[in-house]
Motif scaffolding. Structure first.
Motif, mmCIF file in Angstrom:
data_model
loop_
_atom_site.group_PDB
_atom_site.id
_atom_site.type_symbol
_atom_site.label_atom_id
_atom_site.label_comp_id
_atom_site.label_asym_id
_atom_site.label_seq_id
_atom_site.Cartn_x
_atom_site.Cartn_y
_atom_site.Cartn_z
ATOM 1 N N VAL A 66 45.927 17.113 51.038
ATOM 2 C CA VAL A 66 45.231 15.954 50.480
ATOM 3 C C VAL A 66 45.048 14.882 51.545
ATOM 4 O O VAL A 66 44.002 14.229 51.630
ATOM 5 C CB VAL A 66 45.992 15.385 49.264
ATOM 6 N N GLU A 75 36.817 18.879 52.358
ATOM 7 C CA GLU A 75 37.063 19.331 50.988
ATOM 8 C C GLU A 75 38.206 20.350 50.996
ATOM 9 O O GLU A 75 38.357 21.100 51.976
ATOM 10 C CB GLU A 75 35.807 19.996 50.401
ATOM 11 N N ALA A 81 43.378 24.698 46.441
ATOM 12 C CA ALA A 81 43.566 23.672 45.412
ATOM 13 C C ALA A 81 44.290 24.247 44.192
ATOM 14 O O ALA A 81 45.191 23.600 43.632
ATOM 15 C CB ALA A 81 42.218 23.081 45.004
ATOM 16 N N ASP A 114 40.493 8.056 47.524
ATOM 17 C CA ASP A 114 40.125 9.439 47.193
ATOM 18 C C ASP A 114 41.354 10.338 47.232
ATOM 19 O O ASP A 114 41.473 11.266 46.435
ATOM 20 C CB ASP A 114 39.073 9.962 48.178
ATOM 21 N N ARG A 117 43.329 9.785 44.013
ATOM 22 C CA ARG A 117 42.635 10.452 42.893
ATOM 23 C C ARG A 117 42.826 11.962 42.957
ATOM 24 O O ARG A 117 43.043 12.615 41.933
ATOM 25 C CB ARG A 117 41.140 10.118 42.931
ATOM 26 N N LYS A 118 42.738 12.523 44.158
ATOM 27 C CA LYS A 118 42.909 13.975 44.318
ATOM 28 C C LYS A 118 44.346 14.390 44.001
ATOM 29 O O LYS A 118 44.577 15.431 43.385
ATOM 30 C CB LYS A 118 42.528 14.400 45.743
ATOM 31 N N GLU A 121 44.584 14.537 40.330
ATOM 32 C CA GLU A 121 43.845 15.706 39.828
ATOM 33 C C GLU A 121 44.632 17.001 40.022
ATOM 34 O O GLU A 121 44.610 17.891 39.167
ATOM 35 C CB GLU A 121 42.501 15.791 40.574
#
Length: 211
Positions: A66, A75, A81, A114, A117-118, A121
């Motif tokens: 991350v 990405e 992931a 970001d 947030r990741k 998630e």
């Protein structure tokens, strides 16, 4: 025994590259058994070989994925992931000092928001900053348009854009962490009386926990 064997235990393909420096040769050979150059070109963070095995070797690699994503604007590849989601719980066995070090590096990137947030998630945030995760989906009142979580993350986003130091970034991220615990009512007239006092105590506990 071989450089290829050594590279097979690295975390991500973009880190599994070696350069052969043979004396007297005009050209230097790049050793790239896992397609790291291609992933660099395509801006992809991909675990070397089986991602589940890589994360079981060192669970901090999940946070590092991350952090690289936020730092480099890359990405995270789908299987990598998914493996993070599956094995997020392994972070509980990693020392708080190592986690804090990785978190600090991520918070100091331009895309720190970001990264947060990741982490949410992928199921990492609830293991590192569960108090921050409590704000997910918690609506505010007529003075705010975002949920508590999004409001905190956007405050961090602004701090990062202004290139503020670590203390300001952490303060911005945690400045309303006490709101979920102090919320009364719902809708435009809900209140959060004393959230700054509760939030201060929570922030101290968080920072102490992360050493």
């Amino acid at each position: 025994k071989t450089v290829e064997e050594d590279l097979s235990r690295r975390d991500f393909t973009v880190n599994a590259l070696a350069l052969s420096l043979v004396e007297g040769m005009a050209t230097k050979k790049i050793i790239d058994p896992y397609g790291g150059q291609e992933d660099l070109k395509n801006k992809v963070i991909r675990a070397v070989g089986n991602p589940e095995e890589r994360f079981q070797e060192d669970a901090l690699r999940m946070m590092r994925a991350v952090r690289f994503m936020a730092q480099l604007g890359f990405e995270i590849e789908e299987k990598t992931a998914e493996a993070i989601k599956k094995h997020a719980g392994l972070l509980e066995f990693i020392s708080k000092e190592r986690i804090a070090d990785e978190l600090t590096k991520m918070l100091m990137t331009e895309n720190a928001a970001d990264g947060i947030r990741k982490m949410q998630e992928l199921g990492l945030l609830k293991l590192i900053l569960p108090e921050l995760e409590e704000g997910v989906g918690v609506g505010q009142n007529k003075h705010h348009i975002y949920t508590v979580f999004e409001h905190n993350v956007r405050a961090l986003e602004y701090s990062a854009k202004q290139n503020y130091d670590l203390i300001i970034r952490v303060a911005s991220l945690l400045h309303d962490v006490g709101k979920p615990a102090t919320k009364h009512g719902d809708g435009p007239d809900s209140t959060f009386y004393g959230h700054q006092v509760v939030g201060e105590k929570m922030a101290l506990k968080i920072l102490d926990r992360l050493r």
